[in-house]
Write a protein that holds these residues in place. Structure first.
Motif, PDB file in Angstrom:
ATOM      1  N   THR A  14       0.823  -1.217   0.000  1.00 15.29           N
ATOM      2  CA  THR A  14       0.000   0.000   0.000  1.00 15.29           C
ATOM      3  C   THR A  14       0.848   1.254   0.000  1.00 15.29           C
ATOM      4  O   THR A  14       0.372   2.337  -0.363  1.00 15.29           O
ATOM      5  N   LYS A  15       2.125   1.131   0.437  1.00 16.58           N
ATOM      6  CA  LYS A  15       3.041   2.252   0.465  1.00 16.58           C
ATOM      7  C   LYS A  15       4.397   1.795  -0.080  1.00 16.58           C
ATOM      8  O   LYS A  15       4.702   0.606  -0.088  1.00 16.58           O
ATOM      9  N   PRO A  16       5.221   2.745  -0.514  1.00 22.67           N
ATOM     10  CA  PRO A  16       6.533   2.377  -1.038  1.00 22.67           C
ATOM     11  C   PRO A  16       7.391   1.657   0.009  1.00 22.67           C
ATOM     12  O   PRO A  16       7.503   2.111   1.156  1.00 22.67           O
ATOM     13  N   GLY A  17       7.972   0.561  -0.348  1.00 17.53           N
ATOM     14  CA  GLY A  17       8.941  -0.145   0.478  1.00 17.53           C
ATOM     15  C   GLY A  17       8.439  -0.506   1.860  1.00 17.53           C
ATOM     16  O   GLY A  17       7.317  -0.944   2.053  1.00 17.53           O
ATOM     17  N   ALA A  65       7.937   1.585   4.292  1.00 19.52           N
ATOM     18  CA  ALA A  65       7.453   2.796   4.971  1.00 19.52           C
ATOM     19  C   ALA A  65       6.458   2.394   6.053  1.00 19.52           C
ATOM     20  O   ALA A  65       5.752   1.394   5.945  1.00 19.52           O
ATOM     21  N   LYS A  66       6.425   3.169   7.100  1.00 18.22           N
ATOM     22  CA  LYS A  66       5.587   2.858   8.252  1.00 18.22           C
ATOM     23  C   LYS A  66       4.122   2.713   7.821  1.00 18.22           C
ATOM     24  O   LYS A  66       3.573   3.546   7.120  1.00 18.22           O
ATOM     25  N   GLY A  67       3.508   1.591   8.259  1.00 22.34           N
ATOM     26  CA  GLY A  67       2.099   1.349   7.968  1.00 22.34           C
ATOM     27  C   GLY A  67       1.836   0.653   6.640  1.00 22.34           C
ATOM     28  O   GLY A  67       0.680   0.395   6.294  1.00 22.34           O
ATOM     29  N   ALA A  68       2.903   0.320   5.887  1.00 22.66           N
ATOM     30  CA  ALA A  68       2.716  -0.355   4.598  1.00 22.66           C
ATOM     31  C   ALA A  68       2.143  -1.751   4.807  1.00 22.66           C
ATOM     32  O   ALA A  68       2.598  -2.495   5.673  1.00 22.66           O
ATOM     33  N   LYS A  69       1.150  -2.100   4.002  1.00 19.32           N
ATOM     34  CA  LYS A  69       0.524  -3.414   4.087  1.00 19.32           C
ATOM     35  C   LYS A  69       0.604  -4.117   2.730  1.00 19.32           C
ATOM     36  O   LYS A  69       0.640  -3.464   1.689  1.00 19.32           O
ATOM     37  N   ARG A  83      -4.036  -2.730  -6.725  1.00 21.74           N
ATOM     38  CA  ARG A  83      -3.424  -1.414  -6.886  1.00 21.74           C
ATOM     39  C   ARG A  83      -2.468  -1.188  -5.722  1.00 21.74           C
ATOM     40  O   ARG A  83      -2.831  -1.406  -4.558  1.00 21.74           O
ATOM     41  N   GLY A  84      -1.237  -0.752  -6.019  1.00 21.17           N
ATOM     42  CA  GLY A  84      -0.290  -0.500  -4.948  1.00 21.17           C
ATOM     43  C   GLY A  84       1.109  -0.207  -5.460  1.00 21.17           C
ATOM     44  O   GLY A  84       1.314   0.001  -6.662  1.00 21.17           O
ATOM     45  N   TRP A  85       2.069  -0.217  -4.490  1.00 18.06           N
ATOM     46  CA  TRP A  85       3.459   0.118  -4.805  1.00 18.06           C
ATOM     47  C   TRP A  85       4.307  -1.144  -4.818  1.00 18.06           C
ATOM     48  O   TRP A  85       4.122  -2.044  -4.002  1.00 18.06           O
ATOM     49  N   ILE A  86       5.274  -1.175  -5.758  1.00 15.60           N
ATOM     50  CA  ILE A  86       6.147  -2.331  -5.871  1.00 15.60           C
ATOM     51  C   ILE A  86       7.565  -1.862  -6.172  1.00 15.60           C
ATOM     52  O   ILE A  86       7.775  -0.839  -6.849  1.00 15.60           O
ATOM     53  N   TYR A  87       8.521  -2.581  -5.613  1.00 13.06           N
ATOM     54  CA  TYR A  87       9.930  -2.234  -5.818  1.00 13.06           C
ATOM     55  C   TYR A  87      10.265  -2.322  -7.298  1.00 13.06           C
ATOM     56  O   TYR A  87       9.954  -3.296  -7.980  1.00 13.06           O
ATOM     57  N   GLY A  88      10.915  -1.256  -7.822  1.00 14.97           N
ATOM     58  CA  GLY A  88      11.223  -1.190  -9.247  1.00 14.97           C
ATOM     59  C   GLY A  88      12.673  -0.969  -9.576  1.00 14.97           C
ATOM     60  O   GLY A  88      12.993  -0.489 -10.666  1.00 14.97           O
TER      61      GLY A  88
END
Length: 428
Positions: free
Chosen positions: A63-66, A68-72, A118-123
């Motif tokens: 849900t957040k980059p890398g 980061a605090k609170g990323a799920k 939908r979300g963030w992924i390491y690129g």
């Protein structure tokens, strides 16, 4: 001793306090250095087709980059691998934002075409190249135009049902699910069901379906992509791509029919190619003759409005061909065959009241609009039977009271306008 001990305790306490301060400071510095922070985040603005990607399965979606605090976790690596192996275009992925962290890592925000993930992924380490958990992906592959279709022919949509969205009832800006949020060119194509389309290229989708790109040569409304199976051949040719023949009644000066025949240059190397429609042996002339309206023939003498124009017709031009109406004809009723009750037969000519009834029936039949206006066409048996019955041919009664019933099963299945037919009767 006390003084020495006190001093020892004091220094010991001081050392302990110092150690505590140093320890606290060291811990805070370590936490700050390990925290992941987004230092930049921006929308991707390159061409949409270059931002189609797929998962590699090495990284999860968050849900957040890398870290980061609170990323799920949105999708695990197992889910990412499944989506990458899918044969469904809805599982195609679009990258639309990029973020860089304080550690130099790059994360891309992505979404599946159906919006399920939908979300963030390491690129990777570059914000200009997909790496790590995603890679560039082609949602379609170039294909050959199917052998059943031709780039020189004209087609129309076989069906135009606005309630159906399966890639066959209208055209699309891109093959279905090959581009993110790209839909049909026209939602309801029923108003353009007769538009002429030409195929120019083909592509295969993730599902393995073949789509073709068509150009709408009628008014451009349906120019776009459609499934190859959605097209049907049309014998029509757009006026701009052929030669229009106006078949004109020589007696009235009225155009009774217009037809467009394909333009096929006699010599395509010329700067301004032409086609000979005048000479009777050319294919163009034969096509112009084949399109003469039913009930008409070419007018006597030179029928072309302009011989010069007919000899050297150009693409998109219009020619006049004069025609005359054929003489009226009718289906002729011949002798009747009397099948006697004993099985013998003889040619019978009705006399007396029977003859009057016969002649009245012939007059009524000649005026029957169901057959009198079918000049130059083939009359179906069912139409003929109805017309004969309406005219009064179904039963003929002689002076002696003998009734003769029309044997409809002996009628021909098809009757050509102008044909002579015999009616067969059975004696009751």
């Amino acid at each position: 001793m006390r003084k020495s001990l006190a001093k020892s305790i004091y220094f010991g306490a001081a050392a302990l306090a110092f150690a505590g301060i140093v320890g606290t400071t060291s811990t805070t510095a370590s936490a700050k250095s390990s925290a992941v922070k987004v230092t930049s985040s921006k929308a991707l603005t390159t061409d949409a087709t270059t931002r189609n990607v797929t998962f590699t399965g090495t990284n999860a979606l968050y849900t957040k980059p890398g870290t980061a605090k609170g990323a799920k976790v949105v999708a695990t690596t197992t889910t990412a691998k499944r989506l990458a192996a899918s044969k469904n275009g809805q599982d195609n992925v679009r990258a639309y934002r990029v973020a860089t962290t304080n550690r130099g890592s790059v994360y891309y925000k992505v979404v599946t075409f159906d919006g399920a993930y939908r979300g963030w992924i390491y690129g990777g380490k570059s914000d200009t190249k997909f790496d790590g958990g995603i890679k560039t992906f082609a949602t379609t592959t170039d294909a050959k135009v199917p052998s059943a279709l031709s780039t020189s022919s004209y087609y129309t949509l076989a069906k135009t049902d606005a309630s159906v969205n399966d890639g066959t009832t209208t055209t699309y800006k891109a093959p279905a699910w090959s581009q993110y949020k790209v839909g049909p060119t026209v939602k309801d194509a029923s108003a353009y069901k007769d538009n002429l389309l030409q195929v120019s290229q083909a592509a295969t989708t993730r599902e393995g379906e073949t789509w073709v790109y068509v150009t709408d040569v009628t008014n451009g409304k349906l120019t776009g992509w459609v499934k190859a199976s959605a097209l049907k051949v049309s014998n029509d040719v757009p006026a701009s791509e052929g030669v229009t023949i106006n078949y004109t009644d020589k007696a009235t000066g009225k155009v009774v029919k217009s037809a467009v025949i394909p333009f096929k240059a006699d010599d395509a190397t010329l700067a301004k190619p032409t086609m000979d429609v005048w000479t009777s042996t050319t294919a163009a002339n034969k096509e112009s003759q084949a399109a003469i309206p039913a009930g008409y023939s070419v007018a006597d003498g030179n029928a072309w409005g302009s011989i010069d124009d007919a000899r050297a017709a150009t693409k998109g031009s219009t020619l006049v061909l004069y025609v005359t109406a054929n003489p009226k004809a009718a289906v002729t009723i011949g002798n009747s065959l009397d099948i006697k009750s004993d099985g013998t037969t003889e040619i019978s000519h009705f006399a007396g009241k029977a003859l009057d009834q016969w002649n009245a029936a012939k007059d009524a039949f000649a005026k029957d609009s169901t057959v009198a206006d079918l000049q130059g066409k083939v009359i179906d048996s069912s139409v003929l039977k109805t017309a004969l019955k309406n005219a009064g041919f179904d039963t003929i009664t002689a002076d002696d009271g003998t009734a003769y019933t029309l044997n409809t099963s002996a009628l021909p299945s098809k009757v050509t306008f102008g044909q002579n037919i015999n009616l067969t009767y059975s004696q009751q």
